[in-house]
Design a protein around this motif. Structure first.
Motif, PDB file in Angstrom:
ATOM      1  N   LYS A 491       0.738  -1.382   0.004  1.00 42.65           N
ATOM      2  CA  LYS A 491      -0.307  -0.004  -0.138  1.00 42.65           C
ATOM      3  C   LYS A 491       0.705   1.295  -0.029  1.00 42.65           C
ATOM      4  O   LYS A 491       0.563   2.155  -0.743  1.00 42.65           O
ATOM      5  CB  LYS A 491      -0.893  -0.070   1.285  1.00 42.65           C
ATOM      6  CG  LYS A 491      -2.140  -1.001   0.998  1.00 42.65           C
ATOM      7  CD  LYS A 491      -2.960  -0.543  -0.073  1.00 42.65           C
ATOM      8  CE  LYS A 491      -4.267  -1.383  -0.383  1.00 42.65           C
ATOM      9  NZ  LYS A 491      -5.012  -1.196  -1.272  1.00 42.65           N
ATOM     10  N   LEU A 492       2.029   1.474   0.651  1.00 46.25           N
ATOM     11  CA  LEU A 492       2.855   2.637   0.834  1.00 46.25           C
ATOM     12  C   LEU A 492       3.487   2.776  -0.497  1.00 46.25           C
ATOM     13  O   LEU A 492       3.578   3.887  -1.069  1.00 46.25           O
ATOM     14  CB  LEU A 492       3.931   2.336   1.883  1.00 46.25           C
ATOM     15  CG  LEU A 492       3.394   2.413   3.350  1.00 46.25           C
ATOM     16  CD1 LEU A 492       4.626   2.040   4.418  1.00 46.25           C
ATOM     17  CD2 LEU A 492       2.881   3.740   3.541  1.00 46.25           C
ATOM     18  N   ASP A 493       3.829   1.432  -1.445  1.00 52.30           N
ATOM     19  CA  ASP A 493       4.516   1.533  -2.497  1.00 52.30           C
ATOM     20  C   ASP A 493       3.339   2.097  -3.591  1.00 52.30           C
ATOM     21  O   ASP A 493       3.733   3.028  -4.527  1.00 52.30           O
ATOM     22  CB  ASP A 493       5.033   0.090  -3.205  1.00 52.30           C
ATOM     23  CG  ASP A 493       6.273  -0.091  -2.335  1.00 52.30           C
ATOM     24  OD1 ASP A 493       6.903   0.741  -1.652  1.00 52.30           O
ATOM     25  OD2 ASP A 493       6.541  -1.443  -2.288  1.00 52.30           O
ATOM     26  N   ASP A 494       2.450   1.758  -3.422  1.00 55.32           N
ATOM     27  CA  ASP A 494       1.014   2.233  -4.361  1.00 55.32           C
ATOM     28  C   ASP A 494       0.967   3.660  -3.974  1.00 55.32           C
ATOM     29  O   ASP A 494       0.611   4.503  -4.975  1.00 55.32           O
ATOM     30  CB  ASP A 494       0.020   1.585  -4.159  1.00 55.32           C
ATOM     31  CG  ASP A 494      -0.008   0.126  -4.599  1.00 55.32           C
ATOM     32  OD1 ASP A 494       0.940  -0.265  -5.385  1.00 55.32           O
ATOM     33  OD2 ASP A 494      -1.092  -0.657  -4.062  1.00 55.32           O
ATOM     34  N   SER A 495       0.980   4.227  -2.857  1.00 58.87           N
ATOM     35  CA  SER A 495       0.666   5.561  -2.543  1.00 58.87           C
ATOM     36  C   SER A 495       1.843   6.537  -3.173  1.00 58.87           C
ATOM     37  O   SER A 495       1.489   7.637  -3.683  1.00 58.87           O
ATOM     38  CB  SER A 495       0.770   5.828  -0.829  1.00 58.87           C
ATOM     39  OG  SER A 495       0.603   7.182  -0.570  1.00 58.87           O
ATOM     40  N   ARG A 496       3.016   5.847  -2.985  1.00 56.01           N
ATOM     41  CA  ARG A 496       4.253   6.592  -3.698  1.00 56.01           C
ATOM     42  C   ARG A 496       4.168   6.771  -5.076  1.00 56.01           C
ATOM     43  O   ARG A 496       4.512   7.939  -5.763  1.00 56.01           O
ATOM     44  CB  ARG A 496       5.529   6.199  -3.236  1.00 56.01           C
ATOM     45  CG  ARG A 496       5.773   6.406  -1.576  1.00 56.01           C
ATOM     46  CD  ARG A 496       7.119   5.556  -1.182  1.00 56.01           C
ATOM     47  NE  ARG A 496       7.455   5.543   0.251  1.00 56.01           N
ATOM     48  CZ  ARG A 496       7.209   4.358   0.916  1.00 56.01           C
ATOM     49  NH1 ARG A 496       7.137   3.170   0.268  1.00 56.01           N
ATOM     50  NH2 ARG A 496       7.439   4.383   2.131  1.00 56.01           N
ATOM     51  N   ALA A 497       3.659   5.716  -5.616  1.00 57.91           N
ATOM     52  CA  ALA A 497       3.616   5.630  -7.320  1.00 57.91           C
ATOM     53  C   ALA A 497       2.533   6.760  -7.709  1.00 57.91           C
ATOM     54  O   ALA A 497       2.611   7.341  -8.583  1.00 57.91           O
ATOM     55  CB  ALA A 497       3.264   4.298  -7.490  1.00 57.91           C
ATOM     56  N   ALA A 498       1.360   6.388  -6.812  1.00 59.52           N
ATOM     57  CA  ALA A 498       0.459   7.693  -7.233  1.00 59.52           C
ATOM     58  C   ALA A 498       0.795   9.117  -7.060  1.00 59.52           C
ATOM     59  O   ALA A 498       0.321   9.666  -7.847  1.00 59.52           O
ATOM     60  CB  ALA A 498      -0.942   7.360  -6.285  1.00 59.52           C
TER      61      ALA A 498
END
Length: 547
Positions: A491-498
């Motif tokens: 989830k943190l990786d997805d947030s950074r990518a967003a």
């Protein structure tokens, strides 16, 4: 599943393995309890997952090991570590291959040129190469076939070149310690030394050739380095082949060498002379000056000059901060994962740092006396019971090489943060499991030998239902705990990518999902604050910072 269907354990579980297992599980329990007083519960949770992973690996090796299978585990580790060496050198020689070290050079000043791929940290890779060196020297003397012995020694020069390119002084010392233990314990010292000398000669030749192509060492991203990489790759293949053939031709002469009988008087005189030489060397080295150099603040240096340096690269400062933290909280410690925050507050030099560069100093700071005792007991049981079992005979020298592997790995963990690199510390866990579990018990159908194993090592021949249930419960808890961390990281990786693509609404939602999974962790709150900052929602960002 193996426990449920009766396929595991493969042998009765010796009591030393149960005791060592309780130590590593106890360390995990103490780590979990420290969430109650740690400064960053998220980092403490990561440490809990890491310790659970090591405990799981230890249990797996113990349960899956038939009696007398230590040799198989050691050969498997050797093959894996040689594959790591091939990946590392391939990445340096041929820049078109997947993987890059450029990010490390940009993030850590002065690290350019220090071989790190695929571990991601040069001292970690160096530690792997030190362990590979010990295993290959052992296989060069104790492998079953002449071809296997030749291949093992032939691979040594490439591993030694990889070790050199890491510019890791600690790894070189670890390799020396492991080889010294291997030679001291024997047997077959002449064969061990013969293969080691051939491999060392080939490694020295490759290092000399590589140093003539300095861009490949100090500036690997340049065009000159890429051209030199092709040349050194060819040289590596040739040197390894030549050393392997030489070991094949020398197999019979080395095997026929008889042990040299040295009179006791000669031994005593030699020891006295050696003592004088050592004392003279220590005096010439000027210990006070070396200690002052070790204590000095770290400076940037290229690969070649770093090897000859006596600087501690900041370790004196790192370890001093750890002892200060221990003095503050000697019983409970400051909490698992708390060293980073302590360093940020009390560190004596400006350096971004998460680990104390020592398993023992960091554990002392974070978990106090009890934590250090649990770690030392886990590792010490491998050494103590391995020494005892060696006296009963070790087919193929497997117990001796496991002890040498343990010695080299413990030194690396004591002087760097290899504990935080599972790919590097896992061989140490395997060594402890092999030395305390059934793998180093004699595989003999004779009832008298089985009784001796039970009497001396406390092996239990019956399957214990209670221990099986405890293993299953602990395993399921570890799986769910690790899964929780895994999903949070996703989830943190997805947030950074967003954030990178400008979708701040999705970035905020992913960060909130991560915070829901781990409400005690700081990283999801920090990510939410960064998203709020990007959206110029200052109130929301400040609220997350406060949380």
């Amino acid at each position: 599943v193996g426990l449920a269907v009766g396929a595991l354990p493969r042998s009765g579980i010796p009591r030393p393995a149960i005791l060592a297992g309780l130590c590593i599980v106890g360390l995990g329990a103490l780590t979990g309890l420290s969430l109650g007083w740690a400064s960053d519960d998220g980092l403490a949770f990561i440490e809990l997952v890491r310790t659970a992973g090591y405990a799981g690996l230890f249990v797996l090796v113990v349960l899956a090991s038939p009696a007398g299978s230590a040799r198989t585990w050691m050969i498997g580790l050797a093959l894996g570590l040689v594959a790591v060496a091939a990946l590392a050198l391939g990445n340096r020689f041929e820049s078109a291959l997947p993987g890059s070290e450029a990010e490390i050079g940009r993030f850590i000043p002065g690290s350019e040129g220090r071989l790190s791929y695929p571990i991601g940290y040069w001292n970690g890779l160096g530690s792997c190469m030190a362990l590979a060196t010990v295993l290959l020297v052992w296989l060069g003397a104790r492998a079953d076939t002449r071809l296997s012995r030749s291949l093992a020694v032939g691979a040594l020069p490439a591993v030694l070149l990889a070790l050199w390119l890491t510019s890791s002084r600690g790894a070189a010392i670890a390799a020396g310690i492991g080889l010294a233990v291997l030679l001291a314990l024997g047997p077959e010292r002449i064969r061990l030394a013969g293969g080691g000398v051939l491999g060392l000669a080939g490694g020295a030749a490759l290092v000399g050739l590589t140093e003539l192509r300095s861009p490949l060492v100090d500036h690997p991203e340049t065009t000159l380095a890429r051209n030199a990489g092709d040349e050194i790759l060819l040289a590596t293949l040739i040197v390894c082949a030549v050393v392997g053939v030489a070991r094949h031709l020398a197999d019979r002469p080395i095997a026929n060498l008889a042990p040299i009988a040295v009179p006791r008087t000669t031994v005593r005189i030699a020891l006295v002379v050696l003592a004088f030489v050592v004392l003279a060397g220590v005096a010439a080295a000027d210990p006070a000056a070396r200690y002052d150099e070790f204590r000095s603040e770290p400076t940037e240096a290229d690969v070649s000059s770093h090897v000859a340096s006596g600087s501690g690269s900041g370790r004196y400062q790192f370890w001093s901060a750890a002892t200060d933290a221990f003095a503050e909280e000697p019983i409970t410690g400051i909490g698992a994962g708390g060293y980073e925050a302590w360093w940020n507050q009390h560190g004596s030099i400006v350096r971004i740092l998460r680990n104390a560069h020592s398993l023992f100093f960091e554990t002392l700071a974070e978990l106090g006396v009890a934590g250090v005792l649990l770690v030392a007991s886990f590792l010490g049981m491998g050494a103590v019971y391995g020494w005892r079992r060696r006296a009963g005979g070790s087919p193929g020298g497997a117990t001796e090489v496991a002890l040498a592997l343990l010695a080299a790995g413990v030194f690396s963990a004591a002087t760097d943060w290899t504990w935080e690199l599972p790919a590097v510390f896992a061989p140490v866990v395997v060594a402890v499991a092999v030395l305390t579990g059934p793998a180093t018990l004699r595989r003999d159908g004779d009832p008298a030998t089985s009784r001796a194993n039970r009497a001396e090592h406390g092996a239990t021949t019956e399957r214990s239902f209670g221990w099986g249930v405890a293993t299953l419960l602990a395993g399921w808890v570890a799986v769910w705990v690790a899964g929780l961390l895994f999903l949070t990281e996703i989830k943190l990786d997805d947030s950074r990518a967003a954030v990178d693509r400008g979708d701040l609404a999705s970035a905020a939602q992913d960060a909130r999902d991560a915070s829901t999974l781990q409400p005690w962790a700081a990283d999801p709150r920090l990510q939410l604050a960064l998203v709020g900052e990007r959206a110029t929602d200052w109130a929301a960002a400040q609220a997350e910072i406060a949380e």
